[in-house]
Write a protein that holds these residues in place. Structure first.
Motif, PDB file in Angstrom:
ATOM      1  N   GLY A  24       0.993  -1.099   0.168  1.00 41.90           N
ATOM      2  CA  GLY A  24      -0.407   0.054  -0.054  1.00 41.90           C
ATOM      3  C   GLY A  24       0.829   1.006  -0.039  1.00 41.90           C
ATOM      4  N   SER A  25       2.209   0.862   0.096  1.00 43.52           N
ATOM      5  CA  SER A  25       2.904   2.414   0.538  1.00 43.52           C
ATOM      6  C   SER A  25       2.944   2.809  -1.289  1.00 43.52           C
ATOM      7  CB  SER A  25       4.435   2.356   0.646  1.00 43.52           C
ATOM      8  OG  SER A  25       5.178   1.218   0.158  1.00 43.52           O
ATOM      9  N   ARG A  26       3.308   4.393  -1.651  1.00 46.93           N
ATOM     10  CA  ARG A  26       3.560   5.075  -2.294  1.00 46.93           C
ATOM     11  C   ARG A  26       5.037   4.498  -2.983  1.00 46.93           C
ATOM     12  NH1 ARG A  26       2.378  11.261  -2.817  1.00 46.93           N
ATOM     13  NH2 ARG A  26       2.506  10.191  -4.906  1.00 46.93           N
ATOM     14  N   THR A  58      -1.423   1.221  -9.654  1.00 46.61           N
ATOM     15  CA  THR A  58      -1.580   2.756 -10.104  1.00 46.61           C
ATOM     16  C   THR A  58      -3.081   3.003 -10.001  1.00 46.61           C
ATOM     17  OG1 THR A  58       0.012   2.313 -11.767  1.00 46.61           O
ATOM     18  CG2 THR A  58      -1.240   4.528 -11.636  1.00 46.61           C
ATOM     19  N   ARG A  59      -2.161   4.173  -8.538  1.00 41.35           N
ATOM     20  CA  ARG A  59      -3.970   4.816  -8.067  1.00 41.35           C
ATOM     21  C   ARG A  59      -4.233   6.505  -8.500  1.00 41.35           C
ATOM     22  NH1 ARG A  59      -2.367   1.437  -2.196  1.00 41.35           N
ATOM     23  NH2 ARG A  59      -3.784   0.275  -3.464  1.00 41.35           N
ATOM     24  N   ALA A  64       2.185   4.973  -7.985  1.00 41.17           N
ATOM     25  CA  ALA A  64       2.337   4.022  -8.198  1.00 41.17           C
ATOM     26  C   ALA A  64       2.783   3.379  -6.643  1.00 41.17           C
ATOM     27  CB  ALA A  64       4.110   3.696  -8.730  1.00 41.17           C
ATOM     28  N   CYS A  65       1.899   2.555  -6.173  1.00 40.90           N
ATOM     29  CA  CYS A  65       1.929   2.155  -4.716  1.00 40.90           C
ATOM     30  C   CYS A  65       1.833   0.865  -4.858  1.00 40.90           C
ATOM     31  CB  CYS A  65       0.878   2.241  -4.353  1.00 40.90           C
ATOM     32  SG  CYS A  65      -0.417   3.623  -4.098  1.00 40.90           S
ATOM     33  N   VAL A  66       2.152  -0.067  -4.136  1.00 38.75           N
ATOM     34  CA  VAL A  66       3.423  -1.172  -3.948  1.00 38.75           C
ATOM     35  C   VAL A  66       1.484  -1.927  -4.015  1.00 38.75           C
ATOM     36  CG1 VAL A  66       3.608  -3.254  -1.682  1.00 38.75           C
ATOM     37  CG2 VAL A  66       5.125  -1.569  -2.488  1.00 38.75           C
ATOM     38  N   ALA A  67       1.367  -3.197  -4.227  1.00 39.16           N
ATOM     39  CA  ALA A  67      -0.022  -3.585  -4.173  1.00 39.16           C
ATOM     40  C   ALA A  67      -0.299  -4.421  -2.946  1.00 39.16           C
ATOM     41  CB  ALA A  67       0.050  -4.926  -5.722  1.00 39.16           C
TER      42      ALA A  67
END
Length: 231
Positions: A24-26, A58-59, A64-67
Motif C-alpha cells: 500500500g505504500s507509495r 497505479t492509483r 504507483a503504490c505497492v499492491a
C-alpha cells in the motif's frame, strides 16, 4: 553507463518481497531513483514491469503504490503452483540438458549434506536455487517465467515454516531429479506434485505490515550493483 531497467526492477522487486516497501505504500520515482542510485527513466520502466507482474498498482491521485493482495489472491497462487510445478518437472524430464542435471544433482548433494548438519539458512537458499533450476530445465521460457514470478509472489505473501524433517524433504528433491534424469515425465510430475503439496502446507499468510520491518531503512541510498543482482 545507463543502468538496465531489468536490474532496477529486480532490486525494487526484491525489496517489495522483503517488506522494505510495505504493501500500500507509495513508490515515488524520485525517491526510488535516489535510493537505487539511478535516473528516473529505468525506475519508470521498472514500475511498469512490476505493475504487469502484480507487485505494483497505479492509483488515482497517488500514482504507483505497492499492491495489497487479498487472502484469496494469495491462496490462488499456492493452487497455481500446485498445478504448474508438476507440469514444469514433467517438461524438464523431456527437455533437460546435462548441464541442468549437473546443477540439480549438485544442489541435492549440498542440500542433503546441510540437512544432516541442521543448517536451515543454507537449506532455504538451496531450495530456491533447486526450484529455479528445475523451472529453467523445462525448456519453456513462458513456463519458466511464470514459475519464477509465482515463487517471488509466494515469498512476498507467505512466511514458510522449515520442514519438520529436512532430510526427508531433500530426499524428495533427490527423487525429482532421479525421475528427470531418467526422462520419466509421469514420475517427475507425480513426485513433484506430492512434494509441492507438502511444502504448501508449511505456508502461513504474511502480515500485511511486512515481516522485515527491521531491515526497511537499512540504507536510504541503495545503489544498484548489477553483478550482484539475482536474475
Amino acid at each position: 553507463m545507463r543502468i538496465p531497467a531489468h536490474s532496477v526492477c529486480t532490486a525494487i522487486r526484491d525489496d517489495i518481497v522483503a517488506g522494505v516497501h510495505e504493501r500500500g505504500s507509495r513508490l515515488t520515482e524520485e525517491l526510488l531513483a535516489r535510493r537505487y542510485g539511478v535516473s528516473r527513466v529505468p525506475v519508470r520502466e521498472a514500475l511498469r514491469t512490476l505493475e504487469a507482474e502484480g507487485f505494483v498498482v497505479t492509483r488515482r491521485h497517488a500514482g504507483a503504490c505497492v499492491a495489497e493482495p487479498t487472502e484469496q489472491e494469495a491462496a490462488d497462487l499456492l493452487e497455481m503452483r500446485l498445478l504448474l510445478e508438476p507440469l514444469g518437472a514433467s517438461r524438464a524430464a523431456q527437455r533437460r540438458t546435462e548441464a541442468h542435471l549437473k546443477v540439480l544433482r549438485g544442489l541435492v548433494r549440498l542440500g542433503q549434506e546441510r540437512a544432516r548438519q541442521g543448517n536451515s539458512d543454507d537449506l532455504r537458499s538451496l531450495g530456491g536455487w533447486f526450484h529455479e533450476t528445475l523451472a529453467q530445465a523445462c525448456g519453456s521460457p513462458a513456463l519458466t517465467a511464470t514459475l519464477t514470478q509465482l515463487r517471488h509472489k509466494i515469498a512476498w505473501m507467505f512466511v514458510v515454516e522449515g520442514p519438520a524433517d529436512p532430510v526427508e524433504y531433500w530426499a524428495e528433491h533427490g527423487a525429482i531429479v532421479d525421475a528427470v534424469a531418467r526422462g520419466d515425465a509421469d514420475r517427475a510430475r507425480a513426485v513433484t506434485a506430492l512434494h509441492t503439496e507438502r511444502a504448501s502446507a508449511a505456508h502461513r499468510p504474511r502480515s500485511a505490515t511486512g515481516a522485515a520491518r527491521a531491515d526497511r531503512v537499512r540504507n536510504p541510498q541503495h545503489p544498484v550493483n548489477i553483478p550482484s543482482l539475482r536474475h
